[in-house]
Design an enzyme around this catalytic site. Sequence first.
Site, mmCIF file in Angstrom:
data_model
loop_
_atom_site.group_PDB
_atom_site.id
_atom_site.type_symbol
_atom_site.label_atom_id
_atom_site.label_comp_id
_atom_site.label_asym_id
_atom_site.label_seq_id
_atom_site.Cartn_x
_atom_site.Cartn_y
_atom_site.Cartn_z
ATOM 1 N N ASP A 17 0.698 -1.307 0.045
ATOM 2 C CA ASP A 17 -0.026 0.055 -0.091
ATOM 3 C C ASP A 17 0.915 1.326 -0.042
ATOM 4 O O ASP A 17 0.639 2.174 0.761
ATOM 5 C CB ASP A 17 -1.001 -0.109 1.097
ATOM 6 N N GLU A 190 -11.385 1.045 -3.175
ATOM 7 C CA GLU A 190 -10.857 1.651 -1.927
ATOM 8 C C GLU A 190 -9.622 2.577 -2.421
ATOM 9 O O GLU A 190 -9.330 2.498 -3.667
ATOM 10 C CB GLU A 190 -10.354 0.422 -0.974
#
Length: 525
Positions: A17, A190
């Site tokens: 991420d 997301e």
Amino acid sequence: MKRETFHNPVLSGFYPDPSICRVGEDYYLVTSSFVYYPGLPIFHSRDLVHWEQIGHGIHRPDQLDYQNCETSLGLWAPTIRFYKGKFYIINTFVSGGREACRDNFIITADAAEGPWSDPVFIKGADGIDPSIYFDDDGSMWYTGNYIADEALYEGHHGIYLCQMDPVTFQFKGERTIIWDGKRTFGKWIEAPHLYKKDGYYYLIVAEGGTFVNHCVMMARSRQLNKHFEPCLRNPIITHRHMPLDTPISVVGHGDLIETQNHEWWMVLLGIRTYQETHFNTGRETFLVPIKWAKDGWPMIDNETGMVNEQERMPDLPHSNMLPIFDSDQFEEESLALFWNRIHADGEQCYSLTERKGWLRMFLKKETLEEICCPSFVGRRQQHKSFLAKTVMEFNPEKELEEGGLSLIQDDRYHYSLLAGLSNGKKVLRLYQVEHGQKILVKEEEIQAERSIYLAVFCNGDMYHFYYGYSEQCMTLFMDQMKASLLSSDVNEGFTGAYIGPYVTSNGIDSVNYADFDWFIYQGIE
């Protein structure tokens, strides 16, 4: 003239991420860390390829309470931004279950290496993977994921926008839904990030979950608080059409950066598998060149349109960064930045000063089989094949006292090569924990009064454990232990494997300790 190349990933091992920002000619990157402490590792680079860790966003035990966090909870996808002399990280802290308690917060610092502030939690900010955006007029905006109340299908999520007070970091005004997944039947939308270019606001998101269907999607709007129109050729980046044994798979969750030389690049996550589906190194950070096509949308700027193992270097000055040798002689008063603990409970389980040049690990009642803060100090497995070695001085005084070397994925899946006592004699044991069930694989008597050298060698799909009484003369203790036990797909988790010193008193009171003189990790490609 042909440009030099670099090798992906740019951050190997469990660094998922990624988010990036630029300050002049300096680049800063942060990744998820989940339950590991210190949390939110922060890196610096000047060429986007060579990265040096400079700190952590969560570096004090009182910043967050990890006590209810299993391994794949904790600190999820962060975003790092710089605005008017200050660094910001916005993040989701997850505890008590993957969909139970999701608290979004902001920390700030004057320098990326810290110190970072205490978290300011944002009231009413539900969902995960928040990002912040500072518009041209100085206004501050929050983008985040939400789970749709309609729940028209599995994974029906979307992205919302809300203005923030730049002082209190709280919402002001009403939230606006800028991407509802039902428009494109997108699943698990997301990881939003906002950018502005050529009169458009661009919104980048991840979609499809973080495994086989992972991808990067884009949308844009002329107005910030209006619904964004998805790119007609979405996804702009994905490998989901490729088999999992492709050298780089599961790419997604990206963040864009423009260099001072007006090149565009994206950092994003991906995995490197072995045996088709297994990946002990977790989700890693990759780098890919980006160009803006004539239709105004970004795309990968290489011949394959994919995230490649070998890619051209950015048009940036070469880094003079000193290469890091992944070993620790424990000569400093603090651990190297690549070390982590599981949780942070404020209790120091180790000392670097009680015996100068050694890591002293104090036995605790807690074990690796619990959701807790055990006496474990570990570093990431960063290569499919590697060798890790250490030397330990440990004199167990009670039958349940043990110390040695552990390889872990989480509390349910790990290996431990530990010295202890059996009927008053010093023994070496190899434990395997699978599906939460602990079994003793092998026990063998060892010499009582000598230092013991411990090593683990991984050749991709198997771990092999060694011991000895000198570094040059080590004996195979147990081979052919399946590495897939510690693969992220086996435990259905978000982290990668860790390895490091571990000691425990297995539930009884103890004032004992073990000393480690050094630790060496060597990747083998």
